[in-house]
Each structure stands twice: as structure tokens, then as C-alpha cells.
Design a protein around this motif. Structure first.
Motif, PDB file in Angstrom:
ATOM      1  N   MET A 265       1.054  -1.683  -0.112  1.00  0.00           N
ATOM      2  CA  MET A 265      -0.302   0.234  -0.158  1.00  0.00           C
ATOM      3  C   MET A 265       0.569   1.194   0.325  1.00  0.00           C
ATOM      4  SD  MET A 265      -3.042  -1.072  -0.262  1.00  0.00           S
ATOM      5  CE  MET A 265      -2.468  -1.968  -1.045  1.00  0.00           C
ATOM      6  N   GLU A 266       2.026   1.509   1.059  1.00  0.00           N
ATOM      7  CA  GLU A 266       2.917   2.696   0.779  1.00  0.00           C
ATOM      8  C   GLU A 266       3.484   2.595  -0.360  1.00  0.00           C
ATOM      9  OE1 GLU A 266       4.417   3.030   5.143  1.00  0.00           O
ATOM     10  OE2 GLU A 266       5.527   1.514   4.027  1.00  0.00           O
ATOM     11  N   LEU A 267       3.930   1.650  -1.290  1.00  0.00           N
ATOM     12  CA  LEU A 267       4.466   1.439  -2.686  1.00  0.00           C
ATOM     13  C   LEU A 267       3.437   2.062  -3.533  1.00  0.00           C
ATOM     14  CD1 LEU A 267       6.473   0.991  -5.156  1.00  0.00           C
ATOM     15  CD2 LEU A 267       5.385  -1.444  -5.557  1.00  0.00           C
ATOM     16  N   PHE A 268       1.995   2.153  -3.442  1.00  0.00           N
ATOM     17  CA  PHE A 268       0.959   2.442  -4.260  1.00  0.00           C
ATOM     18  C   PHE A 268       0.397   3.802  -4.184  1.00  0.00           C
ATOM     19  CE2 PHE A 268      -3.427   2.776  -4.668  1.00  0.00           C
ATOM     20  CZ  PHE A 268      -3.739   3.036  -6.411  1.00  0.00           C
ATOM     21  N   ALA A 269       1.064   4.266  -2.589  1.00  0.00           N
ATOM     22  CA  ALA A 269       1.430   5.709  -1.965  1.00  0.00           C
ATOM     23  C   ALA A 269       1.881   6.804  -2.827  1.00  0.00           C
ATOM     24  CB  ALA A 269       0.780   5.813  -0.489  1.00  0.00           C
ATOM     25  N   ALA A 270       2.834   5.783  -2.834  1.00  0.00           N
ATOM     26  CA  ALA A 270       4.351   6.856  -3.227  1.00  0.00           C
ATOM     27  C   ALA A 270       3.826   6.422  -4.792  1.00  0.00           C
ATOM     28  CB  ALA A 270       5.819   6.117  -2.778  1.00  0.00           C
TER      29      ALA A 270
END
Length: 610
Positions: A151-156
Motif C-alpha cells: 500500500m505504501e508503494l502504491f501511495a508513493a
């Protein structure tokens, strides 16, 4: 599975640099969340420019809330994720105060409900721009390390994509504003050039009037002398011939003044630069401004000496009208700087690439390095134009401002636009300008202009003989000026033709319907129909009829643009008998008219008797 999703997200990130507007970019983020991550609900919040609240900019919900979330609402899970720069989990079943902040390294599974919202900060280069609110996927999720990192990768990626879209929109906005400013500057520059040109013309107006008065005085004197001698009955043929020669010369001198004046004031059009000889430009300016630096000056007790040292130089690429404006304004500035009279020296030199250069040294132009970079970059070198006066010079306190628009040291006599316009024109010609001056020692202005290289070769076709207009051609003349008609009819009769006169366009067109003519000559400026209207109407009825437009504005009409106007040839006033004959022949050759059959030569000779 999560490994595959990470790879797919990485692949999707390759499209982040595509130039997309923000709305298109947000739509892509939503599709990625749905197609790759299988998320049920996704909401994007972005901070407003003032940093006061978070606004919903995109959501997969059917009825996304649009009410801003104040950043002062510290208990709101979305605001907590924004402020903490860290993911925050919240389940609708728990109070907002129980929202849980997740901290790396996420080594152990987090014992949280399988449904709920994960709010992730959108971070770009350490700066939070918003929050990504993600609801659990179908079947719920387990918030372990891999899930949270995915999810953090997607948010980044979403944050980077949004920032790129913002930068793209900002770049487009700046580009549009810059284009508007460039267009506004171009218009202002054109107006500046025109205003300076008109100012120069205003300064020359009295001198031109002086020249015309001299010509009119010569004409009037010769005519009155001839009338007096006729009254006395003692006029010899040689005297009449000499008087007519003087009158003709005076008239041609007047026509030349008008031609130079019109050429000088012709507005500079948007057109490609063409090869031209700078020495010819200087010669034209000196001829046109002679009343200012000679006649007016001598009448006021001043004497200016103009010295030209123009070596043979290669042509440059430029706009003749603009370059004439440059030389004229520099010359007028030099004259203004010498209130008691003095000397203006104008020189032209060709400086080869890598050869002699110039720079400033103690206020003078000497050998050195000025312009060396320009010469190295220009094939064939440059032409150096220099104008030096023996005037009062420029004070050190104003040297830095001499190219500023509206800056002048002449008080109400100056506009402050001359040197600003000169500087702009020189730059447009890819040139450089240097002003070197010392008080009480005069001023030297040097302009460097690149040589014209790779000049297109113009293949000159062999001159072809003009077809002869049939003897005693029947010519319709449409003109409302009686004096002009009398002269034109006399010219046509002298050339052996028959002239029929109409005093306006409608009358002339009626004559065309009921009579046969070999050629049509029409004046341009008439009250009911202009010459253009007459030509169009005549060609519509008789497509093969040769049409000549007679006007005093002929030097402002481009012959290459006559197609479709109905006009075959433009005859410029004032014209000579030879000019008229050549114009008729050109019109005859440009048309496909058939000579009239069965014309009565005897009647023609009788009608055209001179």
C-alpha cells in the motif's frame, strides 16, 4: 501474489512521466487501484494551497463526501495520517480517537479487524501533499508487513504521479502566460518601431516641405518666364526645349522625394530577412534626411559635416525598413548631440571570422576582444557599422539607461524610444550594439551584423520581349480627375491609340457592355467604385480584357499578389510616356485578348491623329 502485484505496480509506475493533466492522472490512479490491487473503495485527499484543509479530489465511492476536512481536526484519522507522515488504520466500529498509527518495520502481523480503512500519507521529497484513504479489499485483509509495504508503494507512486501532473499543469500555465507576454511584447515592439519611425518623419517633414517649395518655385518660375516671353513674342525653339527639360527634371525630382518618403515610412511587415547591401541603406538614409542635416541646419546657422568611409562589404540578411530606421535614429541622435554643428563619421568594415575585433577601452573603440565570440560563431564574419559624432558625449550617470524605453535626456523634445527601438532591431538581426562615449569627446556607436551566408541562388530567366499593343488600340479610361484624364488621353494619342473616357466606375462598366475595347485603364481612388471593384467587375464580364490599375500607391502594391484581383498591371503615378507604353505592353502580354477584327484603320488613323 503480493510479489506479482508489486511488479505490476512497478510497471505501472513507468507511465508516471507521461505528460497528463491532474484529472487524467487521478483517473489512472483509480484504475490501477481497481485493476491491480482489487480495492473496493479508494479516496484521494489533497491539501489546499493554503494548508488549511484536505479536500476530496477523487473517489470510487458512489457518493463521495465533498466537505473539506480541516487540518485542525486532529482526531480525524485522515488528518492524523497527514500530520504523522505515517499510515493510520481506522475501523468504523471504533471511535476515531482509537485510530491506530502503524509504524515500521511492520515485522509482525497486526491484530486488527479484516475490514476498515488504511490512510496513507502522500509524500513527495519529504513533503506531504495529501492522504490516500484505502478500504479493505474483497474478503478483507491482513495488515502484515507485505500488505502495508504494498500500500505504501502504491501511495508513493500516486503521490509522484499527482506531483508530476501538477507540475505539467503549472508548466502549461506558465507557457501560456509566457506566450501571451511574448505576443504582447511583439505588439509593443512593433508599436515602438512605428512610433519612432513616425517621430523621425515628423522631424523631416519641414525639410521635405522645403525641398518641395524649391521644386515648385523652379516650376512656377520657368512657366512664368515662358509665358512672359510668349507675350513678348520672342521665344525660340531651343528656349522652349530647355524650359521643358527643366520642368521635367523638377517633376521627376519631386516624384523621387515622394518615392523615398514612402519607402522610408513603409511599415515593417512580418517577412523573412533578405540579402541586402548595408551601404545602400546608409545612402538612402542620407538622401532622405538631407533636409534635416543640411538645409534646416544651414538655415539656423549650423553646419554638419557627414563623412562616409564605407568599404566594400558583403551583403547581410535583414529588413531594409527596420535598418533604415536604425541608421536614421542614430543619425538624429548624433545631430542632437552637436547643437553648434560638428562632424558625423560613418564607416563600414567587413571583419573576417577570427580576425580583427573591437572592445571598449577608455571610452573608445580599439583593437581587442569585443564581439570576438560573435565572430567566431558566424560563418563569413560580420559587418561592423560605426557612427561617431563630435558632440557632447553621454554622462557616466546615464550610460546604463540609454537603452531603457522612455528614458530621455532631451526633455519634451524626446520620447525615450529611439535607442530602445534600435537595440531591439539589432537583436532581431542577430547583431550586437556597443555605445562608447566620453563627455565633451563625442560618442561612437558600433553595430555588428552577421554576413549573409548560403544565399539562395536566383536563376534569372532570359529577358523576353514585351508584345506590342496593336496600333490604335481602343482603350477605355475610367478616372474622375479631369486634369489626369487630359494628360493620359494625350499620352495615349501620342502612342497611337484611341481613348474613350468614363468619369466613374458605373459609367465605365455600362460602356463595356455596349462597346468593344482592347484595354481598360482605371484609376484606383474614385467615389462610387474603387479601381479594384471596377477591375473585378470587368474581368467577370470580359475575362480576357487586359486591365491596368493607375494609382499613386503603386509602390505599396506587391505585383505577385495581383492574382484574383482582376488587375494585370499596376501603373504607378507619376508615370512617364515610356512607363505608360511599357505598362500597356505588359497588360497586353498578360492577357489572352483577341485583337478586334475588321477594324477600320483609316478611321483609326483619323481618330488617333496627333
Amino acid at each position: 501474489m503480493k510479489h506479482v502485484q508489486s511488479l505490476e505496480l512497478l510497471h505501472a509506475s513507468l507511465h508516471i512521466r507521461e505528460p497528463l493533466e491532474l484529472r487524467e492522472r487521478l483517473d489512472r490512479i483509480m484504475r490501477t487501484a481497481r485493476d491491480i490491487l482489487g480495492l473496493r473503495r479508494l479516496t484521494l485527499f489533497l491539501a489546499d494551497p493554503e494548508g488549511l484543509c484536505l479536500r476530496t479530489v477523487a473517489s470510487t465511492a458512489l457518493s463521495p463526501g465533498s466537505r473539506p476536512i480541516p487540518l485542525t481536526d486532529s482526531e480525524n484519522p485522515v488528518v492524523r495520517a497527514y500530520s504523522a507522515h505515517a499510515p493510520v488504520f481506522w475501523n468504523p466500529q471504533m471511535p476515531t480517537t482509537r485510530a491506530i498509527r502503524l509504524q515500521p518495520p511492520y515485522d509482525h502481523p497486526v491484530g486488527l479487524p479484516s475490514d476498515g480503512f488504511l490512510n496513507l500519507p502522500l509524500i513527495v521529497q519529504g513533503r506531504v501533499i495529501g492522504v490516500l484513504g484505502v478500504e479493505h479489499p474483497e474478503g478483507g485483509w491482513i495488515l502484515d508487513r507485505e500488505t502495508i509495504q504494498l500500500m505504501e508503494l502504491f501511495a508513493a507512486q500516486a503521490a509522484t504521479a499527482i506531483e508530476h501532473a501538477r507540475l505539467y499543469e503549472e508548466a502549461r500555465r506558465i507557457a501560456a502566460e509566457l506566450q501571451q507576454k511574448v505576443e504582447a511584447l511583439a505588439q509593443a515592439d512593433a508599436a515602438l518601431v512605428e512610433s519612432v519611425r513616425l517621430r523621425a518623419m515628423g522631424q523631416m517633414a519641414s525639410g521635405v516641405a522645403h525641398d518641395f517649395n524649391n521644386i515648385l518655385n523652379s516650376i512656377l518660375g520657368q512657366v512664368q518666364l515662358l509665358q512672359t516671353r510668349f507675350a513678348q513674342g520672342s521665344v525660340h525653339a531651343a528656349t522652349i526645349k530647355e524650359t521643358l527639360r527643366l520642368l521635367e527634371a523638377a517633376a521627376l525630382d519631386g516624384a523621387e522625394i515622394v518615392r523615398k518618403l514612402r519607402e522610408f515610412t513603409r511599415p515593417a511587415e512580418e517577412e523573412a530577412f533578405v540579402p541586402m547591401a548595408l551601404d545602400k541603406v546608409i545612402e538612402q538614409v542620407l538622401d532622405t534626411t538631407r533636409p534635416r542635416w543640411k538645409d534646416q541646419a544651414e538655415a539656423s546657422g549650423r553646419r554638419f559635416r557627414i563623412v562616409t568611409e564605407c568599404a566594400s562589404v558583403p551583403p547581410i540578411l535583414g529588413n531594409a525598413s527596420e535598418l533604415r530606421a536604425v541608421v536614421t535614429n542614430l543619425l538624429f541622435n548624433a545631430l542632437d548631440a552637436m547643437p553648434q554643428g560638428g562632424t558625423v563619421t560613418i564607416t563600414l568594415r567587413h571583419v573576417q571570422r577570427g580576425g580583427e575585433t573591437a572592445q571598449r577601452a577608455e571610452g573608445l573603440i580599439v583593437n581587442g576582444e569585443w564581439g570576438e565570440k560573435r565572430r567566431r560563431s558566424e560563418r563569413g564574419g560580420v559587418v561592423l557599422f560605426t557612427m561617431t559624432d563630435t558632440g557632447v558625449g553621454i554622462p557616466d550617470s546615464v550610460k546604463a539607461r540609454i537603452f531603457d524605453p522612455f528614458f530621455t535626456t532631451k526633455g519634451t523634445r524626446g520620447t525615450g524610444l529611439g535607442l530602445s527601438m534600435v537595440h531591439g532591431i539589432v537583436r532581431r538581426h542577430r547583431g550586437e550594439i556597443l555605445v562608447a562615449s566620453e563627455e565633451r569627446r563625442g560618442t561612437t556607436i558600433t553595430i555588428s551584423l552577421p554576413i549573409a551566408v548560403d544565399i539562395p541562388t536566383v536563376v534569372m530567366s532570359e529577358a523576353t520581349a514585351l508584345p506590342s499593343v496593336p496600333y490604335c488600340a481602343r482603350i477605355l479610361v475610367i478616372d474622375d480627375d479631369p486634369l489626369g484624364v487630359d494628360v493620359l488621353m494625350a499620352f495615349l494619342q501620342t502612342l497611337g491609340h484611341e481613348a474613350v473616357v468614363a468619369t466613374g466606375g458605373p459609367e465605365g462598366l455600362r460602356l463595356l457592355e455596349t462597346n468593344k475595347f482592347d484595354l481598360l485603364l482605371t484609376d484606383l481612388g474614385m467615389p462610387e467604385m474603387s479601381g479594384w471593384d471596377v477591375a473585378q467587375a470587368a474581368k467577370t464580364r470580359l475575362p480576357s480584357l487586359p486591365v491596368v490599375l493607375v494609382t499613386g500607391w503603386g509602390d505599396h502594391i506587391d505585383p505577385s499578389r495581383l492574382a484574383g484581383t482582376g488587375v494585370d498591371v499596376v501603373l504607378t503615378k507619376p508615370y512617364t510616356l515610356s512607363d505608360l507604353g511599357t505598362g500597356l505592353s505588359k497588360a497586353w502580354g498578360a492577357s489572352t485578348v483577341e485583337p478586334r477584327r475588321g477594324y477600320n484603320v483609316a478611321r483609326c488613323n483619323e481618330t488617333c491623329e496627333v
